[in-house]
Design a protein around this motif. Sequence first.
Motif, PDB file in Angstrom:
ATOM      1  N   LYS B  54       0.847  -1.200   0.000  1.00 44.16           N
ATOM      2  CA  LYS B  54       0.000   0.000   0.000  1.00 44.16           C
ATOM      3  C   LYS B  54       0.877   1.243   0.000  1.00 44.16           C
ATOM      4  O   LYS B  54       0.625   2.197  -0.733  1.00 44.16           O
ATOM      5  N   THR B  55       1.934   1.207   0.830  1.00 47.62           N
ATOM      6  CA  THR B  55       2.846   2.348   0.909  1.00 47.62           C
ATOM      7  C   THR B  55       3.466   2.659  -0.454  1.00 47.62           C
ATOM      8  O   THR B  55       3.643   3.831  -0.809  1.00 47.62           O
ATOM      9  N   LEU B  56       3.784   1.596  -1.206  1.00 49.56           N
ATOM     10  CA  LEU B  56       4.389   1.767  -2.534  1.00 49.56           C
ATOM     11  C   LEU B  56       3.641   2.787  -3.377  1.00 49.56           C
ATOM     12  O   LEU B  56       4.241   3.634  -4.030  1.00 49.56           O
ATOM     13  N   PHE B  57       2.299   2.662  -3.356  1.00 49.46           N
ATOM     14  CA  PHE B  57       1.510   3.481  -4.255  1.00 49.46           C
ATOM     15  C   PHE B  57       1.350   4.915  -3.748  1.00 49.46           C
ATOM     16  O   PHE B  57       0.920   5.791  -4.489  1.00 49.46           O
ATOM     17  N   GLU B  58       1.713   5.131  -2.465  1.00 51.04           N
ATOM     18  CA  GLU B  58       1.606   6.495  -1.945  1.00 51.04           C
ATOM     19  C   GLU B  58       2.966   7.182  -1.904  1.00 51.04           C
ATOM     20  O   GLU B  58       3.052   8.385  -1.671  1.00 51.04           O
ATOM     21  N   ASP B  59       4.030   6.409  -2.119  1.00 55.16           N
ATOM     22  CA  ASP B  59       5.384   6.960  -2.026  1.00 55.16           C
ATOM     23  C   ASP B  59       5.722   7.717  -3.318  1.00 55.16           C
ATOM     24  O   ASP B  59       5.844   7.108  -4.386  1.00 55.16           O
ATOM     25  N   PRO B  60       5.835   9.068  -3.239  1.00 55.12           N
ATOM     26  CA  PRO B  60       6.108   9.834  -4.469  1.00 55.12           C
ATOM     27  C   PRO B  60       7.437   9.442  -5.121  1.00 55.12           C
ATOM     28  O   PRO B  60       7.583   9.539  -6.328  1.00 55.12           O
ATOM     29  N   VAL B  62       8.633   6.486  -5.418  1.00 47.84           N
ATOM     30  CA  VAL B  62       8.449   5.299  -6.262  1.00 47.84           C
ATOM     31  C   VAL B  62       7.994   5.733  -7.652  1.00 47.84           C
ATOM     32  O   VAL B  62       8.533   5.285  -8.670  1.00 47.84           O
ATOM     33  N   GLY B  63       7.045   6.666  -7.683  1.00 48.40           N
ATOM     34  CA  GLY B  63       6.572   7.191  -8.962  1.00 48.40           C
ATOM     35  C   GLY B  63       7.704   7.837  -9.739  1.00 48.40           C
ATOM     36  O   GLY B  63       7.899   7.571 -10.926  1.00 48.40           O
ATOM     37  N   LEU B  64       8.482   8.669  -9.023  1.00 50.13           N
ATOM     38  CA  LEU B  64       9.610   9.349  -9.665  1.00 50.13           C
ATOM     39  C   LEU B  64      10.616   8.350 -10.227  1.00 50.13           C
ATOM     40  O   LEU B  64      11.041   8.446 -11.386  1.00 50.13           O
ATOM     41  N   ALA B  65      10.963   7.354  -9.392  1.00 56.30           N
ATOM     42  CA  ALA B  65      11.964   6.377  -9.811  1.00 56.30           C
ATOM     43  C   ALA B  65      11.473   5.551 -10.998  1.00 56.30           C
ATOM     44  O   ALA B  65      12.224   5.287 -11.942  1.00 56.30           O
ATOM     45  N   LEU B  66      10.188   5.167 -10.964  1.00 51.89           N
ATOM     46  CA  LEU B  66       9.630   4.407 -12.086  1.00 51.89           C
ATOM     47  C   LEU B  66       9.653   5.241 -13.364  1.00 51.89           C
ATOM     48  O   LEU B  66      10.048   4.769 -14.427  1.00 51.89           O
ATOM     49  N   ARG B  67       9.252   6.509 -13.221  1.00 54.47           N
ATOM     50  CA  ARG B  67       9.218   7.403 -14.396  1.00 54.47           C
ATOM     51  C   ARG B  67      10.633   7.543 -14.975  1.00 54.47           C
ATOM     52  O   ARG B  67      10.843   7.386 -16.171  1.00 54.47           O
ATOM     53  N   ASN B  68      11.607   7.838 -14.103  1.00 52.58           N
ATOM     54  CA  ASN B  68      12.996   7.964 -14.558  1.00 52.58           C
ATOM     55  C   ASN B  68      13.453   6.717 -15.312  1.00 52.58           C
ATOM     56  O   ASN B  68      14.067   6.799 -16.370  1.00 52.58           O
ATOM     57  N   THR B  69      13.131   5.552 -14.737  1.00 52.19           N
ATOM     58  CA  THR B  69      13.593   4.299 -15.320  1.00 52.19           C
ATOM     59  C   THR B  69      12.950   4.048 -16.681  1.00 52.19           C
ATOM     60  O   THR B  69      13.624   3.653 -17.632  1.00 52.19           O
ATOM     61  N   ILE B 249      18.215   2.012  -7.799  1.00 52.53           N
ATOM     62  CA  ILE B 249      18.966   2.828  -6.842  1.00 52.53           C
ATOM     63  C   ILE B 249      18.104   3.127  -5.616  1.00 52.53           C
ATOM     64  O   ILE B 249      18.559   3.018  -4.479  1.00 52.53           O
ATOM     65  N   TYR B 250      16.836   3.477  -5.875  1.00 50.00           N
ATOM     66  CA  TYR B 250      15.935   3.769  -4.763  1.00 50.00           C
ATOM     67  C   TYR B 250      15.750   2.532  -3.883  1.00 50.00           C
ATOM     68  O   TYR B 250      15.772   2.608  -2.654  1.00 50.00           O
ATOM     69  N   LEU B 251      15.605   1.378  -4.549  1.00 46.89           N
ATOM     70  CA  LEU B 251      15.466   0.109  -3.828  1.00 46.89           C
ATOM     71  C   LEU B 251      16.687  -0.143  -2.935  1.00 46.89           C
ATOM     72  O   LEU B 251      16.571  -0.494  -1.764  1.00 46.89           O
TER      73      LEU B 251
END
Lengths: 278, 297
Positions: B54-60, B62-69, B249-251
Amino acid sequence: MNGTMRHVATAAKAVVLGAWLLITLFPLYWILVTSLKPKSEIFSMPLKYWPGEVTFEHYEELFSFADFGVYLLNSLIVSLVAAGVVTAVGVLGGYTLARFAFPGRGAVMLAFLVTQMIPLFIALGPLYLLMSDLDLLNRLSGLMLVYVAMLVPFATIIMRGFYERVPVALEEAAQVDGASRLVAMVRVVIPVMLPGIAATFIFAFVQCWNELFLAITFIDSEDAKTIPVAMNSFITQYDIDWGSMAAATVISVLPTLVLFAAIRRYIVEGLTAGAVKG
Amino acid sequence: MRFVETRAALLFISPWILGFLIFTAWPVINSAYLSLTDYDVINDPSFVGFDNYKTLFEDPKVGLALRNTFIFMVMSVPTQLVVSLGLALLLNSATRATGFFRTAFFLPKMTPPVAVGILLLMLFNGQSGLINGFLGIFGIDGPAWTTDPNWVKPGLVLMSLWTVGSSVVIILAALRGVPQELYDSAVVDGAGWWKRTLRITVPMISPTLFFLFIVDSINALQSFTEAYTAFFGSGNTTYSNDAALFYAIYLFQQAFEFLHMGYASALAWLLFIVIMAITVVQILVTRRFVHYEGGNP
């Protein structure tokens, strides 16, 4: 296509290939030159393509202040031992997969493919805990163990490919002459395979030598750092010592480039070993 | 005999089986469990159900890192494929020194990724880097590749082209396998170089291109070392940059800098699911364009 056009096309090809050759080699040259420049010249504008005076001060600094000798030795030990074990296991495993029909052979190949598909990240946390439980954090032996585990599938598959090129008739002839299977393998097959075995060893060595991700996870103490871990920590908040960093890069690149000359012929096998059909 | 052979086979293969069980199977199972816990390495893991997910989807971040990747993958994979195909075609039609070029192009691939990260900082340095020095010759004022968020990813993509040699070697090997008769009859029919390349060469090597496309994409989604060394080295905040925060990197930061092992495990599983989903979509979409000699498997 007439003669002139053909000449133009050939010239155009040569220009593009030559340009890419320059793009490929110049960064390596640049890092070498930078490592030999005195500090004052590294950032001088316009760029200096050749050092005004050649100095080895960055190399001296690396070994006198930065303990680079320790890192170098660590990297050598880890890479040599891990690659040696990996190759030995690969020689046996590859022979098994290439020559034996046994129940579970399909399952082993499947396990290999699965290993290739799973991102290392998934296993990272539990691996760290496992190493911690075994008291293998910050130890070269721990790093070797993980490298061996990671590289054995690759070495086995690439060795299997090499075995399959050796005609079975060669062994059978030896066995007909009264040699046991083991003797046939050691006396007849292994000598033919030596170049392939050397190539596998070098591939594994280079993998270990270049590896950062696992090393940085399991190694934190100065006396167990490998070269990539040490280089990664050179970039600090306030000060980047470009000269030393260039010198470290040169040292890190050198062995792999030398070894590479020995395995040129096997690059394709090494690159596609992970992609074979089971 | 059969029994002896099986016993020997299992003995020879046992190091691998052991390694697989201890270093792959067990950690993967354990990681699935950890992803359902709150675990800081020091205290025992406490079960929290799907909270981490649940936290994954609220963590900004995660969104940033996914977008970058994703952006990096979309920029780098096609570029690498086009450049390596072009170089391989040139090498294949060259008559002299092919072996030399092949070897030379492969050299960067032998360079440690950490060194590639350091090279990136040196070559792309905004003020005194080689790239901007070169652009300066033509009167172009090059961007601040390593500090301007808009230019960090293009710099990483360009740097990734440096190690394109392995793809060149693989494509070249595939090109060597295309039967010469196909070209001979095409020449008789009056097909020019472009037509032969598009109608014969590319379809004939499409399984290889497809393989590289999938493998490069999976690798791009897991990019770590070059960007980590260049922008996130220990104590390095001068160069650290949100634009280079790749998912891996975030991971890694979550696991080993913040010691959120449970959350990091959940992050890893999300990455795995994303990789699987993207690979399946790529296979479904591109399969129609891949030509397998002797029929599709």
